[in-house]
Design an enzyme around this catalytic site. Structure first.
Site, PDB file in Angstrom:
ATOM      1  N   SER A 109       0.832  -1.202   0.000  1.00 16.09           N
ATOM      2  CA  SER A 109       0.000   0.000   0.000  1.00 16.09           C
ATOM      3  C   SER A 109       0.872   1.260   0.000  1.00 16.09           C
ATOM      4  O   SER A 109       1.700   1.441  -0.871  1.00 16.09           O
ATOM      5  CB  SER A 109      -0.943  -0.047   1.208  1.00 16.09           C
ATOM      6  N   HIS A 134      -2.470  -1.382  -4.301  1.00 11.00           N
ATOM      7  CA  HIS A 134      -3.928  -1.436  -4.436  1.00 11.00           C
ATOM      8  C   HIS A 134      -4.487  -0.025  -4.383  1.00 11.00           C
ATOM      9  O   HIS A 134      -3.765   0.940  -4.149  1.00 11.00           O
ATOM     10  CB  HIS A 134      -4.562  -2.337  -3.372  1.00 11.00           C
TER      11      HIS A 134
END
Length: 205
Positions: A109, A134
């Site tokens: 992330s 993501h």
């Protein structure tokens, strides 16, 4: 004393101490302070405001010590708060020293963005590390109008993060958008091909 304070005290007992002998006698450091002398910063665990503030402070300190010498950030993080991660990212770009990034374990992330934001050519990964990218995760409760405001904001944040990831990896925006629709895990070799890192470090040379 709160449970949080007790947890901090418990963890502090686990931090190794290093003893150095000098002409003035012996001096002890916690291991992280000793490594900071070598311009090494550790970004571990969840990225929140407290963690980000510590990382930013260390970078600013090292810049003040020597603005021409590289800084090394070792990363093992599942990601965290976007605004906290962006404060680290922006400081990396703001300061004068080149920032080398090294993934040990995982960079997921926001941690993946910090990893790939290191100096081009000096973004590293250990062989068995993994990287995950993501789209941002958000949730908000409240009035319908407030929910709409926050929904629009997270879409803007998503677009900004995709643009930054595309810039650092040289992937197209469309590719980034497609790959970040769901959690996208990459091995060290895949991360090189994707443009997230430059080199896999198997041993010191």
């Amino acid at each position: 004393m709160t449970l949080y304070d007790k947890e901090i005290n418990k963890n502090s007992l686990l931090i190794p101490m290093v003893i150095e002998k000098t002409s003035y006698g012996e001096r002890s450091y916690d291991i992280y302070s000793r490594l900071l002398k070598e311009r090494i910063i550790f970004l571990t665990g969840t990225i929140d405001d407290n963690t980000a503030n510590l990382i930013v402070a260390q970078m600013l300190f090292l810049e003040a010590e020597n603005a021409k010498q590289d800084i090394y950030i070792y990363i093992n993080s599942p990601g965290g708060v976007i605004t906290a991660g962006m404060s680290i990212y922006d400081t990396m770009k703001f300061i004068k020293p080149n920032v080398n990034t090294i993934c040990i374990g995982q960079a997921c992330s926001m941690a993946a963005l910090i990893l790939t934001a290191g100096k081009k050519g000096y973004r590293y990964c250990l062989p068995n590390s993994r990287i995950m990218i993501h789209q941002p995760i958000g949730g908000y409760n409240g009035q319908a109008s407030d929910i709409e405001i926050h929904a629009k904001e997270i879409i803007k944040v998503k677009r900004k993060l995709n643009e930054l990831m595309a810039f650092h990896t040289s992937q197209s925006i469309n590719t980034i958008e497609k790959d970040t629709e769901r959690d996208c895990f990459l091995s060290a070799n895949q991360a090189i091909k994707y443009g997230l890192i430059d080199t896999i470090l198997s041993y010191r040379t």
